[in-house]
Design an enzyme around this catalytic site. Sequence first.
Site, mmCIF file in Angstrom:
data_model
loop_
_atom_site.group_PDB
_atom_site.id
_atom_site.type_symbol
_atom_site.label_atom_id
_atom_site.label_comp_id
_atom_site.label_asym_id
_atom_site.label_seq_id
_atom_site.Cartn_x
_atom_site.Cartn_y
_atom_site.Cartn_z
ATOM 1 N N ASN A 12 0.707 -1.159 0.301
ATOM 2 C CA ASN A 12 -0.146 0.000 0.304
ATOM 3 C C ASN A 12 0.938 1.413 0.040
ATOM 4 O O ASN A 12 1.343 1.488 0.937
ATOM 5 C CB ASN A 12 -0.830 -0.051 1.325
ATOM 6 C CG ASN A 12 -1.558 1.190 1.665
ATOM 7 O OD1 ASN A 12 -1.968 2.229 1.052
ATOM 8 N ND2 ASN A 12 -2.424 1.263 2.755
ATOM 9 N N LYS A 14 0.150 4.174 -0.424
ATOM 10 C CA LYS A 14 -0.025 5.455 0.051
ATOM 11 C C LYS A 14 0.024 6.669 -0.142
ATOM 12 O O LYS A 14 -0.772 6.506 -2.327
ATOM 13 C CB LYS A 14 -0.209 5.817 1.437
ATOM 14 C CG LYS A 14 -0.510 4.358 2.710
ATOM 15 C CD LYS A 14 -0.292 4.839 4.125
ATOM 16 C CE LYS A 14 0.217 3.188 4.803
ATOM 17 N NZ LYS A 14 0.084 3.409 6.099
ATOM 18 N N HIS A 98 -9.296 1.048 4.882
ATOM 19 C CA HIS A 98 -7.987 1.789 5.600
ATOM 20 C C HIS A 98 -8.158 2.196 6.730
ATOM 21 O O HIS A 98 -9.014 2.670 6.535
ATOM 22 C CB HIS A 98 -6.959 1.527 4.369
ATOM 23 C CG HIS A 98 -5.568 2.102 4.873
ATOM 24 N ND1 HIS A 98 -5.029 2.479 6.113
ATOM 25 C CD2 HIS A 98 -4.304 0.796 5.017
ATOM 26 C CE1 HIS A 98 -4.352 2.290 6.196
ATOM 27 N NE2 HIS A 98 -3.669 1.267 5.723
ATOM 28 N N GLU A 100 -6.336 4.559 8.003
ATOM 29 C CA GLU A 100 -6.030 6.237 7.597
ATOM 30 C C GLU A 100 -7.436 6.753 7.036
ATOM 31 O O GLU A 100 -7.924 7.586 7.111
ATOM 32 C CB GLU A 100 -5.310 6.228 6.740
ATOM 33 C CG GLU A 100 -4.262 6.264 7.385
ATOM 34 C CD GLU A 100 -2.592 5.349 6.419
ATOM 35 O OE1 GLU A 100 -2.977 5.688 5.460
ATOM 36 O OE2 GLU A 100 -2.096 5.257 7.161
ATOM 37 N N GLU A 170 -5.561 -5.040 10.750
ATOM 38 C CA GLU A 170 -4.464 -3.560 11.215
ATOM 39 C C GLU A 170 -5.033 -3.134 11.654
ATOM 40 O O GLU A 170 -5.563 -2.541 12.677
ATOM 41 C CB GLU A 170 -4.647 -3.315 9.995
ATOM 42 C CG GLU A 170 -4.086 -3.359 8.346
ATOM 43 C CD GLU A 170 -3.821 -2.836 7.121
ATOM 44 O OE1 GLU A 170 -2.723 -2.367 6.897
ATOM 45 O OE2 GLU A 170 -4.474 -1.387 7.390
ATOM 46 N N GLY A 176 2.686 2.112 11.274
ATOM 47 C CA GLY A 176 3.027 3.921 10.408
ATOM 48 C C GLY A 176 4.111 3.450 11.954
ATOM 49 O O GLY A 176 4.654 4.932 11.722
ATOM 50 N N SER A 216 3.511 -1.808 10.929
ATOM 51 C CA SER A 216 4.745 -2.062 11.133
ATOM 52 C C SER A 216 5.394 -3.890 10.334
ATOM 53 O O SER A 216 6.299 -4.156 11.208
ATOM 54 C CB SER A 216 5.029 -1.786 12.393
ATOM 55 O OG SER A 216 4.434 -0.459 12.691
HETATM 56 C C1 PEP Z 1 -0.552 0.118 6.300
HETATM 57 O O1 PEP Z 1 -0.621 1.541 5.499
HETATM 58 O O2 PEP Z 1 -1.807 -0.319 5.842
HETATM 59 C C2 PEP Z 1 0.559 -0.496 7.122
HETATM 60 C C3 PEP Z 1 0.516 -1.160 7.195
HETATM 61 O O3 PEP Z 1 1.474 0.632 6.922
HETATM 62 P P1 PEP Z 1 2.831 -0.009 8.125
HETATM 63 O O4 PEP Z 1 3.700 -0.957 7.260
HETATM 64 O O5 PEP Z 1 3.634 1.038 7.731
HETATM 65 O O6 PEP Z 1 2.724 0.001 9.086
#
Ligand code: PEP
Length: 254
Positions: A12, A14, A98, A100, A170, A176, A216
Amino acid sequence: MNPDRRPLMAANWKMHKTVTEAVSLVESLQKETGPCADREVLIAPPFTALKAVSDVMKQKGYCLGAQNCHWEEKGAFTGEISTAMLKDLCCTYVIVGHSERRQLFGETDETVRLKGAAAIKAGLAPVVCVGEVLEARERGETFEVIARQIEGALKGLSEEQMAGVVIAYEPVWAIGTGRTASPEQAQEVHAFIRGRVSSLFGKTIEKNVRILYGGSVKPSNIDALMAEPDIDGALVGGASLEVGSFKSLVQFNF
Ligand code: PEP
């Protein structure tokens, strides 16, 4: 390995990468990893780079997805993108819900449900994201939140429609932040999700649905996460933006 649960490594990106940068990254990745027969690699660049990435995506096992879609087929929805537009660009997946988008853009379980249903109708596989915030985990409400999000996003789908759906767990506190859920913490929630899916859609879907972990994920923790029985892949943000780290994730050891 259950062929319906072929591991899926999803990038992803973003709001990162211009068209030139996106093409360069996907070309390098394909060259570095070579063909992927026993795993699938999903690249979800920004909308602006979908066409260019689609044009250079040739490697076996690679596929293209978008990070969002609208649920209406067409109309006066300034700034939105329909599922037909994504199909037209050779997308086969679309990420919906997601955290976000839920936290920053007001997405709800109901809009996630509408988007997922629109994706399935158009022949796209939705990657439906769920996950609890830190306060909910600390209050012991993780399972309650996940059950509500799973039911809210998937209600009304038939067993047949569920066949293409991917779920991504998630935990919001791990996205992040560098703070990954331990393999045991992730497995516990993945097993719970599989159980909810079983009670909603039956044993066949329970056995075949892919559940990705996101939060992460990095080269140092991928093997331990992927060793868990209910983790079928990863949804990756930060570590998907560099060739070296994402290549290591794609090449995790079974
Ligand atoms: C994500 O954006 O879905 C995500 C898991 O980000 P990160 O791997 O940076 O934590």
